[in-house]
Design a protein around this motif. Sequence first.
Motif, PDB file in Angstrom:
ATOM      1  N   VAL A  20       1.237  -1.434   0.331  1.00 59.66           N
ATOM      2  CA  VAL A  20      -0.076   0.354   0.016  1.00 59.66           C
ATOM      3  C   VAL A  20       1.387   0.799  -0.339  1.00 59.66           C
ATOM      4  O   VAL A  20       2.342   1.042   0.656  1.00 59.66           O
ATOM      5  N   ALA A  21      -0.139   2.339  -0.391  1.00 57.99           N
ATOM      6  CA  ALA A  21       1.079   3.693  -0.723  1.00 57.99           C
ATOM      7  C   ALA A  21       1.789   3.980   1.086  1.00 57.99           C
ATOM      8  O   ALA A  21       0.603   4.321   1.830  1.00 57.99           O
ATOM      9  N   LYS A  22       2.136   4.376   0.961  1.00 58.21           N
ATOM     10  CA  LYS A  22       3.147   5.476   2.594  1.00 58.21           C
ATOM     11  C   LYS A  22       1.820   5.515   3.084  1.00 58.21           C
ATOM     12  O   LYS A  22       1.380   5.912   4.340  1.00 58.21           O
ATOM     13  N   HIS A  23       1.343   6.824   1.851  1.00 53.38           N
ATOM     14  CA  HIS A  23       0.331   7.753   3.388  1.00 53.38           C
ATOM     15  C   HIS A  23      -1.050   7.131   3.859  1.00 53.38           C
ATOM     16  O   HIS A  23      -1.293   6.979   4.838  1.00 53.38           O
ATOM     17  N   HIS A  24      -1.203   5.651   3.660  1.00 53.92           N
ATOM     18  CA  HIS A  24      -2.348   4.922   4.318  1.00 53.92           C
ATOM     19  C   HIS A  24      -1.558   4.377   5.925  1.00 53.92           C
ATOM     20  O   HIS A  24      -2.680   4.352   6.203  1.00 53.92           O
ATOM     21  N   GLU A  62      -7.262  -5.323  -9.014  1.00 52.64           N
ATOM     22  CA  GLU A  62      -6.697  -5.432  -7.680  1.00 52.64           C
ATOM     23  C   GLU A  62      -7.224  -5.575  -7.031  1.00 52.64           C
ATOM     24  O   GLU A  62      -8.731  -5.352  -6.280  1.00 52.64           O
ATOM     25  N   LEU A  63      -7.968  -7.663  -6.282  1.00 50.01           N
ATOM     26  CA  LEU A  63      -8.853  -7.473  -5.168  1.00 50.01           C
ATOM     27  C   LEU A  63      -7.738  -8.262  -4.426  1.00 50.01           C
ATOM     28  O   LEU A  63      -6.668  -8.439  -3.972  1.00 50.01           O
ATOM     29  N   GLU A  64      -8.188  -7.929  -2.909  1.00 43.37           N
ATOM     30  CA  GLU A  64      -8.331  -8.540  -1.760  1.00 43.37           C
ATOM     31  C   GLU A  64      -8.800  -9.030  -1.065  1.00 43.37           C
ATOM     32  O   GLU A  64      -9.917  -9.771  -0.679  1.00 43.37           O
ATOM     33  N   PHE A  65      -8.223  -9.986  -0.101  1.00 43.70           N
ATOM     34  CA  PHE A  65      -9.004 -11.633   0.400  1.00 43.70           C
ATOM     35  C   PHE A  65      -8.414 -11.391   2.086  1.00 43.70           C
ATOM     36  O   PHE A  65      -7.011 -11.516   2.311  1.00 43.70           O
ATOM     37  N   GLN A  66      -8.996 -11.206   2.756  1.00 37.89           N
ATOM     38  CA  GLN A  66      -8.756 -11.815   4.511  1.00 37.89           C
ATOM     39  C   GLN A  66      -8.271 -12.825   5.009  1.00 37.89           C
ATOM     40  O   GLN A  66      -8.547 -13.896   4.155  1.00 37.89           O
ATOM     41  N   ILE A  74     -12.453  -5.489  -4.263  1.00 38.78           N
ATOM     42  CA  ILE A  74     -11.926  -4.940  -5.006  1.00 38.78           C
ATOM     43  C   ILE A  74     -10.714  -3.435  -4.089  1.00 38.78           C
ATOM     44  O   ILE A  74     -11.413  -2.905  -2.954  1.00 38.78           O
ATOM     45  N   VAL A  75     -10.167  -3.464  -4.144  1.00 38.52           N
ATOM     46  CA  VAL A  75      -8.845  -2.851  -2.935  1.00 38.52           C
ATOM     47  C   VAL A  75      -9.264  -1.807  -3.846  1.00 38.52           C
ATOM     48  O   VAL A  75      -8.915  -1.102  -4.580  1.00 38.52           O
ATOM     49  N   GLU A  76      -9.424  -0.760  -2.137  1.00 32.15           N
ATOM     50  CA  GLU A  76     -10.209   0.643  -2.761  1.00 32.15           C
ATOM     51  C   GLU A  76      -8.753   1.358  -2.314  1.00 32.15           C
ATOM     52  O   GLU A  76      -8.224   2.859  -3.058  1.00 32.15           O
ATOM     53  N   GLU A  77      -7.912   1.503  -1.663  1.00 29.76           N
ATOM     54  CA  GLU A  77      -6.266   2.235  -1.408  1.00 29.76           C
ATOM     55  C   GLU A  77      -5.394   2.301  -2.489  1.00 29.76           C
ATOM     56  O   GLU A  77      -5.422   0.958  -3.591  1.00 29.76           O
ATOM     57  N   GLN A  78      -4.889   2.950  -2.424  1.00 29.67           N
ATOM     58  CA  GLN A  78      -3.873   2.978  -3.476  1.00 29.67           C
ATOM     59  C   GLN A  78      -2.574   2.664  -3.324  1.00 29.67           C
ATOM     60  O   GLN A  78      -1.601   1.912  -2.201  1.00 29.67           O
ATOM     61  N   LEU A  79      -1.902   1.547  -4.218  1.00 28.66           N
ATOM     62  CA  LEU A  79      -1.047   0.757  -4.402  1.00 28.66           C
ATOM     63  C   LEU A  79       0.136   0.768  -4.938  1.00 28.66           C
ATOM     64  O   LEU A  79       0.606   1.942  -5.757  1.00 28.66           O
ATOM     65  N   ILE A  80       1.829   0.637  -4.639  1.00 25.36           N
ATOM     66  CA  ILE A  80       2.469   0.740  -5.263  1.00 25.36           C
ATOM     67  C   ILE A  80       3.601  -0.365  -5.583  1.00 25.36           C
ATOM     68  O   ILE A  80       3.380  -1.178  -5.676  1.00 25.36           O
ATOM     69  N   GLU A  81       4.065  -0.018  -6.822  1.00 28.49           N
ATOM     70  CA  GLU A  81       5.701  -1.245  -7.379  1.00 28.49           C
ATOM     71  C   GLU A  81       6.258  -1.129  -6.525  1.00 28.49           C
ATOM     72  O   GLU A  81       6.492  -1.953  -5.925  1.00 28.49           O
ATOM     73  N   GLU A  82       7.179  -0.407  -5.568  1.00 30.16           N
ATOM     74  CA  GLU A  82       8.076  -0.528  -4.732  1.00 30.16           C
ATOM     75  C   GLU A  82       7.788   0.822  -3.559  1.00 30.16           C
ATOM     76  O   GLU A  82       7.141   1.386  -3.697  1.00 30.16           O
TER      77      GLU A  82
END
Length: 355
Positions: free
Chosen positions: A290-294, A324-328, A342-350
């Motif tokens: 996830v992006a750093k700001h989260h 992008e999907l997410e599962f618990q 579906i993932v709501e947060e912003q994701l990053i490459e690295e």
Amino acid sequence: MTSAEPVGASVVSITGEPEFESRNRGRLRSLGDVLAETDEKLRQGQTAGARVWPTGFDSLDMALTGGFRSGELVLLGGPQGLGKTAMALQMLRNSVAANRSAVLFSYEHDAHSMLERLIAIEAGAIAGTEGVGLTKIRAGFEARHSRAKSMRERFGDTVGGREAVEALESYGQRLHVHNSSGMHTTLEEIRTAVMEVIASDGRPPLVLVDYLQKVPVAGAIGEEERVSIVVERLKDMALELGVPVLAIVAADKSSLVAGRRMRVNDLRGSSALAYEADVVLILNDKYDIVAKHHLVYHLGNAERFRHWVVMSIEKNRNGADHLELEFQKRFEQGRFEPEGRIVEEQLIEERVFQE
């Protein structure tokens, strides 16, 4: 083409029954033959398209327009310890619970280990998070002084345990486990075993190979050549026998770095993996990508994100990709919650931290 020798008792149903027989299919047909065959299927009220095996993970099935299809090669990759085998085994369980058949080629675990995992997955499906977990199931099998004479009795006092065993008994003949060897279980043996299951069950199974880099190839010079041969022939087998093949794929060591997002080019062995596959699914730990700001501005997210895995649909020839999907995670039961979203947060490459 000559088939390999029968594999004998190494192919068993989950309840221990041996399976045999084989069949061959003609390769060359005219378009007229295909048209006539399709019309005949429609006259008989049968489906004329590809067979579909739902995975039981709702949001994934929606993205795949139903699930895995006959003739497809599906790759499931991700870092070590993130639950690739657990998710794939849960997909197999969901398939046979829906009255389909499946066969698992396990290069990493024996049949009894798979049985323990399946009881936990089934208990979770029956009783949710209260269902008996893997630790207690293993302890139950290892107890030496129990008076219980059957698995039903052994797990009769656990939440969902007895019902889980009964469920396995109801579909056990449709789920087959091959105790595979990195020395001896070749592509030819995989093909022969799948044909035996088709002949025995009268229908094509969902095939799981755990994992692809373990399949031996005689005469292959290095891993890249070997992986190329394996992935190409698994794809050929999927088309020839009309089965979906789900293969777990290991990650390249250079990609196993904290804070780095794994992608399809990080799969170990060969560029043929991405080229030959019809569907490529990559798992990552949500906290890592996830992006750093989260994390910085919402400190409570850090712990919450650790309980989720992100599945990236990197390739999908029959539906949506770059999704992008997410599962618990429910790792105490060796499974995931199947609903997903579906993932709501912003994701990053690295993950790059800078002052």
